[in-house]
Design a protein around this motif. Structure first.
Motif, PDB file in Angstrom:
ATOM      1  N   GLN A 246     -10.118  -7.979   1.709  1.00  0.00           N
ATOM      2  CA  GLN A 246      -9.114  -7.072   2.253  1.00  0.00           C
ATOM      3  C   GLN A 246      -7.734  -7.715   2.197  1.00  0.00           C
ATOM      4  O   GLN A 246      -6.750  -7.066   1.861  1.00  0.00           O
ATOM      5  N   TYR A 247      -7.664  -8.988   2.528  1.00  0.00           N
ATOM      6  CA  TYR A 247      -6.394  -9.709   2.487  1.00  0.00           C
ATOM      7  C   TYR A 247      -5.843  -9.738   1.063  1.00  0.00           C
ATOM      8  O   TYR A 247      -4.666  -9.492   0.839  1.00  0.00           O
ATOM      9  N   ARG A 248      -6.702 -10.030   0.101  1.00  0.00           N
ATOM     10  CA  ARG A 248      -6.263 -10.061  -1.303  1.00  0.00           C
ATOM     11  C   ARG A 248      -5.772  -8.687  -1.746  1.00  0.00           C
ATOM     12  O   ARG A 248      -4.795  -8.566  -2.474  1.00  0.00           O
ATOM     13  N   ALA A 249      -6.437  -7.629  -1.311  1.00  0.00           N
ATOM     14  CA  ALA A 249      -6.026  -6.275  -1.682  1.00  0.00           C
ATOM     15  C   ALA A 249      -4.655  -5.959  -1.101  1.00  0.00           C
ATOM     16  O   ALA A 249      -3.810  -5.357  -1.774  1.00  0.00           O
ATOM     17  N   ILE A 250      -4.402  -6.374   0.127  1.00  0.00           N
ATOM     18  CA  ILE A 250      -3.092  -6.139   0.749  1.00  0.00           C
ATOM     19  C   ILE A 250      -2.017  -6.923   0.018  1.00  0.00           C
ATOM     20  O   ILE A 250      -0.951  -6.406  -0.289  1.00  0.00           O
ATOM     21  N   ARG A 251      -2.261  -8.188  -0.294  1.00  0.00           N
ATOM     22  CA  ARG A 251      -1.281  -9.009  -1.001  1.00  0.00           C
ATOM     23  C   ARG A 251      -1.000  -8.430  -2.385  1.00  0.00           C
ATOM     24  O   ARG A 251       0.130  -8.406  -2.833  1.00  0.00           O
ATOM     25  N   TYR A 252      -2.025  -7.967  -3.083  1.00  0.00           N
ATOM     26  CA  TYR A 252      -1.846  -7.376  -4.406  1.00  0.00           C
ATOM     27  C   TYR A 252      -0.970  -6.131  -4.305  1.00  0.00           C
ATOM     28  O   TYR A 252      -0.071  -5.924  -5.112  1.00  0.00           O
ATOM     29  N   THR A 253      -1.215  -5.299  -3.304  1.00  0.00           N
ATOM     30  CA  THR A 253      -0.432  -4.083  -3.114  1.00  0.00           C
ATOM     31  C   THR A 253       1.026  -4.417  -2.839  1.00  0.00           C
ATOM     32  O   THR A 253       1.930  -3.774  -3.364  1.00  0.00           O
ATOM     33  N   GLU A 254       1.286  -5.447  -2.036  1.00  0.00           N
ATOM     34  CA  GLU A 254       2.663  -5.859  -1.758  1.00  0.00           C
ATOM     35  C   GLU A 254       3.344  -6.353  -3.024  1.00  0.00           C
ATOM     36  O   GLU A 254       4.497  -6.013  -3.292  1.00  0.00           O
ATOM     37  N   ARG A 255       2.656  -7.152  -3.810  1.00  0.00           N
ATOM     38  CA  ARG A 255       3.246  -7.657  -5.064  1.00  0.00           C
ATOM     39  C   ARG A 255       3.494  -6.515  -6.041  1.00  0.00           C
ATOM     40  O   ARG A 255       4.498  -6.504  -6.746  1.00  0.00           O
ATOM     41  N   LEU A 256       2.588  -5.565  -6.092  1.00  0.00           N
ATOM     42  CA  LEU A 256       2.747  -4.420  -6.980  1.00  0.00           C
ATOM     43  C   LEU A 256       3.953  -3.584  -6.560  1.00  0.00           C
ATOM     44  O   LEU A 256       4.744  -3.148  -7.393  1.00  0.00           O
ATOM     45  N   ALA A 257       4.124  -3.384  -5.257  1.00  0.00           N
ATOM     46  CA  ALA A 257       5.279  -2.631  -4.763  1.00  0.00           C
ATOM     47  C   ALA A 257       6.576  -3.365  -5.092  1.00  0.00           C
ATOM     48  O   ALA A 257       7.570  -2.740  -5.476  1.00  0.00           O
ATOM     49  N   ASP A 258       6.589  -4.690  -4.951  1.00  0.00           N
ATOM     50  CA  ASP A 258       7.770  -5.480  -5.306  1.00  0.00           C
ATOM     51  C   ASP A 258       8.081  -5.343  -6.793  1.00  0.00           C
ATOM     52  O   ASP A 258       9.239  -5.213  -7.184  1.00  0.00           O
ATOM     53  N   LEU A 259       7.056  -5.374  -7.622  1.00  0.00           N
ATOM     54  CA  LEU A 259       7.238  -5.238  -9.064  1.00  0.00           C
ATOM     55  C   LEU A 259       7.784  -3.856  -9.410  1.00  0.00           C
ATOM     56  O   LEU A 259       8.713  -3.731 -10.213  1.00  0.00           O
ATOM     57  N   GLU A 260       7.238  -2.821  -8.802  1.00  0.00           N
ATOM     58  CA  GLU A 260       7.722  -1.461  -9.059  1.00  0.00           C
ATOM     59  C   GLU A 260       9.188  -1.324  -8.668  1.00  0.00           C
ATOM     60  O   GLU A 260       9.971  -0.703  -9.390  1.00  0.00           O
ATOM     61  N   PHE A 261       9.568  -1.910  -7.551  1.00  0.00           N
ATOM     62  CA  PHE A 261      10.954  -1.855  -7.096  1.00  0.00           C
ATOM     63  C   PHE A 261      11.869  -2.596  -8.075  1.00  0.00           C
ATOM     64  O   PHE A 261      12.948  -2.108  -8.425  1.00  0.00           O
ATOM     65  N   ALA A 262      11.434  -3.766  -8.541  1.00  0.00           N
ATOM     66  CA  ALA A 262      12.243  -4.546  -9.481  1.00  0.00           C
ATOM     67  C   ALA A 262      12.428  -3.803 -10.802  1.00  0.00           C
ATOM     68  O   ALA A 262      13.525  -3.793 -11.371  1.00  0.00           O
ATOM     69  N   VAL A 263      11.389  -3.155 -11.281  1.00  0.00           N
ATOM     70  CA  VAL A 263      11.486  -2.396 -12.527  1.00  0.00           C
ATOM     71  C   VAL A 263      12.416  -1.203 -12.346  1.00  0.00           C
ATOM     72  O   VAL A 263      13.254  -0.911 -13.214  1.00  0.00           O
ATOM     73  N   ALA A 264      12.317  -0.519 -11.216  1.00  0.00           N
ATOM     74  CA  ALA A 264      13.199   0.620 -10.954  1.00  0.00           C
ATOM     75  C   ALA A 264      14.664   0.178 -10.882  1.00  0.00           C
ATOM     76  O   ALA A 264      15.548   0.867 -11.405  1.00  0.00           O
ATOM     77  N   GLU A 265      14.933  -0.967 -10.265  1.00  0.00           N
ATOM     78  CA  GLU A 265      16.299  -1.487 -10.210  1.00  0.00           C
ATOM     79  C   GLU A 265      16.819  -1.800 -11.609  1.00  0.00           C
ATOM     80  O   GLU A 265      17.969  -1.512 -11.938  1.00  0.00           O
ATOM     81  N   TYR A 266      15.970  -2.410 -12.446  1.00  0.00           N
ATOM     82  CA  TYR A 266      16.385  -2.760 -13.808  1.00  0.00           C
ATOM     83  C   TYR A 266      16.701  -1.498 -14.607  1.00  0.00           C
ATOM     84  O   TYR A 266      17.723  -1.435 -15.299  1.00  0.00           O
ATOM     85  N   ILE A 267      15.859  -0.499 -14.523  1.00  0.00           N
ATOM     86  CA  ILE A 267      16.083   0.741 -15.272  1.00  0.00           C
ATOM     87  C   ILE A 267      17.349   1.431 -14.791  1.00  0.00           C
ATOM     88  O   ILE A 267      18.141   1.935 -15.600  1.00  0.00           O
ATOM     89  N   ASP A 268      17.577   1.435 -13.477  1.00  0.00           N
ATOM     90  CA  ASP A 268      18.796   2.029 -12.938  1.00  0.00           C
ATOM     91  C   ASP A 268      20.029   1.313 -13.482  1.00  0.00           C
ATOM     92  O   ASP A 268      20.977   1.950 -13.926  1.00  0.00           O
ATOM     93  N   ARG A 269      20.025  -0.006 -13.460  1.00  0.00           N
ATOM     94  CA  ARG A 269      21.162  -0.768 -13.970  1.00  0.00           C
ATOM     95  C   ARG A 269      21.346  -0.534 -15.470  1.00  0.00           C
ATOM     96  O   ARG A 269      22.450  -0.344 -15.955  1.00  0.00           O
ATOM     97  N   PHE A 270      20.252  -0.532 -16.204  1.00  0.00           N
ATOM     98  CA  PHE A 270      20.315  -0.386 -17.655  1.00  0.00           C
ATOM     99  C   PHE A 270      20.876   0.972 -18.056  1.00  0.00           C
ATOM    100  O   PHE A 270      21.646   1.084 -19.006  1.00  0.00           O
ATOM    101  N   ASN A 271      20.543   2.026 -17.320  1.00  0.00           N
ATOM    102  CA  ASN A 271      20.971   3.374 -17.686  1.00  0.00           C
ATOM    103  C   ASN A 271      22.254   3.821 -17.019  1.00  0.00           C
ATOM    104  O   ASN A 271      22.965   4.665 -17.568  1.00  0.00           O
TER     105      ASN A 271
END
Length: 67
Positions: free
Chosen positions: A9-34
């Protein structure tokens, strides 16, 4: 000693947090790029501005013509 279920359960929560951070970083990059990046081949304006001008059939002015 940890129980395997709690550890999983702990690993699943940590994975979800990292995935959310990655999604946010990608969205920021696309916003800046466009939306904020100045593109030299289209007159030093952001790509989204050039696309909007294209769709409204207005000529795109480069940064030197704006002043």
């Amino acid at each position: 000693m940890r129980r395997p279920v709690e550890s999983a359960q702990y690993r699943a929560i940590r994975y979800t947090e990292r995935l959310a951070d990655l999604e946010f970083a990608v969205a920021e990059y696309i916003d800046r790029f466009n939306h904020r990046r100045l593109h030299g081949e289209i007159g030093l304006i952001p790509p989204v501005e050039a696309e909007a001008a294209f769709h409204t059939n207005q000529p795109v002015l480069n940064s030197r013509e704006r002043d």
